[in-house]
Every structure is written in C-alpha cells, then in structure tokens.
Design an enzyme around this catalytic site. Structure first.
Site, PDB file in Angstrom:
ATOM      1  N   LEU A   1       0.843  -1.189   0.000  1.00  0.00           N
ATOM      2  CA  LEU A   1       0.000   0.000   0.000  1.00  0.00           C
ATOM      3  C   LEU A   1       0.882   1.243   0.000  1.00  0.00           C
ATOM      4  CD1 LEU A   1      -2.911  -0.942   2.441  1.00  0.00           C
ATOM      5  CD2 LEU A   1      -2.787  -1.161  -0.054  1.00  0.00           C
ATOM      6  N   HIS A   2       1.146   1.757  -1.189  1.00  0.00           N
ATOM      7  CA  HIS A   2       1.900   2.995  -1.350  1.00  0.00           C
ATOM      8  C   HIS A   2       0.927   4.112  -1.723  1.00  0.00           C
ATOM      9  CE1 HIS A   2       1.779   2.646  -5.779  1.00  0.00           C
ATOM     10  NE2 HIS A   2       1.852   1.350  -5.527  1.00  0.00           N
ATOM     11  N   MET A   3       1.413   5.272  -2.069  1.00  0.00           N
ATOM     12  CA  MET A   3       0.589   6.477  -2.214  1.00  0.00           C
ATOM     13  C   MET A   3      -0.635   6.313  -3.122  1.00  0.00           C
ATOM     14  SD  MET A   3       0.069   9.548  -1.236  1.00  0.00           S
ATOM     15  CE  MET A   3       1.498  10.401  -0.659  1.00  0.00           C
TER      16      MET A   3
ATOM     17  N   VAL B   1      -3.317   3.829  -1.703  1.00  0.00           N
ATOM     18  CA  VAL B   1      -3.795   4.345  -0.425  1.00  0.00           C
ATOM     19  C   VAL B   1      -4.742   5.526  -0.662  1.00  0.00           C
ATOM     20  CG1 VAL B   1      -3.090   5.585   1.671  1.00  0.00           C
ATOM     21  CG2 VAL B   1      -1.887   3.512   0.988  1.00  0.00           C
TER      22      VAL B   1
ATOM     23  N   GLU C   1      -3.913  -1.634  -8.976  1.00  0.00           N
ATOM     24  CA  GLU C   1      -2.504  -2.008  -9.119  1.00  0.00           C
ATOM     25  C   GLU C   1      -2.395  -3.455  -9.598  1.00  0.00           C
ATOM     26  OE1 GLU C   1       0.471  -0.044  -7.866  1.00  0.00           O
ATOM     27  OE2 GLU C   1      -1.055   1.473  -8.288  1.00  0.00           O
TER      28      GLU C   1
END
Length: 90
Positions: free
Chosen positions: A14-16, A19, A87
């Site tokens: 969970l990156h920018m 998120v 993603e």
C-alpha cells in the site's frame, strides 16, 4: 460492528496511489472504518495514518467498520483491496 480480514495482493504493497484510492472510498461512508496491520490500528480514511502502517505485499489486515452503513463499508473495503486498488496483483 463488523470485521473481516483480507490479504494485500498488490506487489508493491500500500503505497501512495492505492492508499489514496482506498481513503477516498472509505470517506464515502459515515461509519468509522479502521484496520489493523500487525500491532497497529489506523483510521482507513486518513492518508497519513494508512501510509504510516507500512502495509506490504502478503500482509493480512483486518478491517473493522462501525456505524449506520458498516456492512456496505466493509464489503466495499474488502472488495477494493481484493481487486488490488488498480494495481498489479498476484
């Protein structure tokens, strides 16, 4: 109050970008939405709180929703995580 566990399938965790999508979706609900990752519980509507949890690929998180639309909120949060939040997933 309802809860459910889900495993992170995003290769990069969970990156920018994912998120941001998750927090925007959580904000649509009146219920309080939190999740626990390891020993940390965070507000799923707060970008900084979610990023601070440092959730990685393969981690299991548990959503807890409490409020008037808790069932719908939980169903949606689990679904978007399961689908990878736009993603690449495994």
């Amino acid at each position: 109050m309802v809860s459910q566990k889900v495993t992170i399938k995003n290769r990069k965790g969970l990156h920018m970008r994912p998120v941001t999508q998750m927090c925007q979706e959580a904000a649509k609900y009146e219920s309080i939405i939190t999740f626990t990752a390891g020993n940390k519980t965070v507000n799923a509507k707060s970008l900084l709180n979610v990023l601070s949890a440092k959730v990685q690929y393969g981690d299991e998180i548990e959503f807890v929703c409490e409020g008037s639309d808790e069932k719908e909120a939980l169903r949606e949060m689990v679904q978007i995580i399961s689908q990878g939040l736009g993603e690449e997933i495994e």
